[in-house]
Design a protein around this motif. Structure first.
Motif, PDB file in Angstrom:
ATOM      1  N   ARG A  33       0.799  -1.194  -0.071  1.00 27.99           N
ATOM      2  CA  ARG A  33      -0.048  -0.034   0.301  1.00 27.99           C
ATOM      3  C   ARG A  33       0.843   1.055  -0.106  1.00 27.99           C
ATOM      4  N   THR A  34       1.971   1.227   0.671  1.00 26.42           N
ATOM      5  CA  THR A  34       2.795   2.217   0.833  1.00 26.42           C
ATOM      6  C   THR A  34       4.100   2.300  -0.045  1.00 26.42           C
ATOM      7  N   PHE A  35       4.486   1.157  -0.579  1.00 25.94           N
ATOM      8  CA  PHE A  35       5.680   1.075  -1.529  1.00 25.94           C
ATOM      9  C   PHE A  35       5.325  -0.056  -2.707  1.00 25.94           C
ATOM     10  N   SER A  36       4.857   0.650  -3.486  1.00 26.36           N
ATOM     11  CA  SER A  36       4.246  -0.034  -4.814  1.00 26.36           C
ATOM     12  C   SER A  36       5.186  -1.321  -5.444  1.00 26.36           C
ATOM     13  N   ASP A  37       6.459  -1.200  -5.140  1.00 24.59           N
ATOM     14  CA  ASP A  37       7.273  -2.175  -5.633  1.00 24.59           C
ATOM     15  C   ASP A  37       7.291  -3.563  -5.128  1.00 24.59           C
ATOM     16  N   ASP A  40       2.072  -8.913  -2.572  1.00 24.98           N
ATOM     17  CA  ASP A  40       1.673  -9.178  -1.465  1.00 24.98           C
ATOM     18  C   ASP A  40       2.284  -9.961  -0.490  1.00 24.98           C
ATOM     19  N   GLU A  41       2.273  -9.665   0.763  1.00 27.55           N
ATOM     20  CA  GLU A  41       2.911 -10.441   1.891  1.00 27.55           C
ATOM     21  C   GLU A  41       4.597 -10.151   1.819  1.00 27.55           C
ATOM     22  N   GLU A  42       4.919  -8.944   1.095  1.00 29.53           N
ATOM     23  CA  GLU A  42       6.310  -8.732   1.085  1.00 29.53           C
ATOM     24  C   GLU A  42       6.155  -7.140   1.659  1.00 29.53           C
ATOM     25  N   PHE A  43       7.370  -7.184   2.543  1.00 32.63           N
ATOM     26  CA  PHE A  43       7.319  -5.887   3.275  1.00 32.63           C
ATOM     27  C   PHE A  43       8.783  -5.409   3.530  1.00 32.63           C
TER      28      PHE A  43
END
Length: 126
Positions: A33-37, A40-43
């Motif tokens: 949501r805040t870092f488009s690169d 899903d389930e990656e932070f």
């Protein structure tokens, strides 16, 4: 609310030095949501000393601790992601004033803390 696992020997209940660092050190956890690169389930975990990618599905992190020592419970960045998302409840005995104010700040999920009666509730760190 959900009933917390109360087994003392369960990995999710141990709280070692890495877990303490994950909870108290300055870290920002960013998701897609805040870092488009990110997938899903990656932070992305941003710290004063580096930026690391945590994959919650593969249970990996790009930090040296995860790459070279591979701790059983994960590195402090993996633990931070789990606590910030509420997947790993914070023990109720933790000194809440020591928790980093940024815990869960950039995520839609909320950190959770175990209550005295064994349930979990949202931790308000803001």
């Amino acid at each position: 609310m959900s009933k917390a696992d109360t087994g003392d020997t369960a990995p999710s209940q141990r709280f070692d030095e890495r877990a303490a660092k994950a909870l108290t050190e300055s870290m920002s956890v960013l998701d897609a949501r805040t870092f488009s690169d990110l997938r899903d389930e990656e932070f992305l975990v941003v710290t004063p000393t580096g930026t690391y990618t945590v994959d919650a599905i593969a249970e990996t992190c790009t930090c040296p601790d995860a790459l070279h020592r591979a701790p059983d419970e994960g590195c402090k960045h993996q633990l931070r992601v789990a606590m910030a998302r509420g997947e790993r409840p914070i023990p109720g005995w933790v000194d809440c004033s020591a928790i980093d104010d940024g815990l869960g700040q950039h995520l839609s999920a909320d950190p959770r803390i175990v209550t005295a009666d064994g349930w979990t509730e949202v931790l308000d760190v803001r």
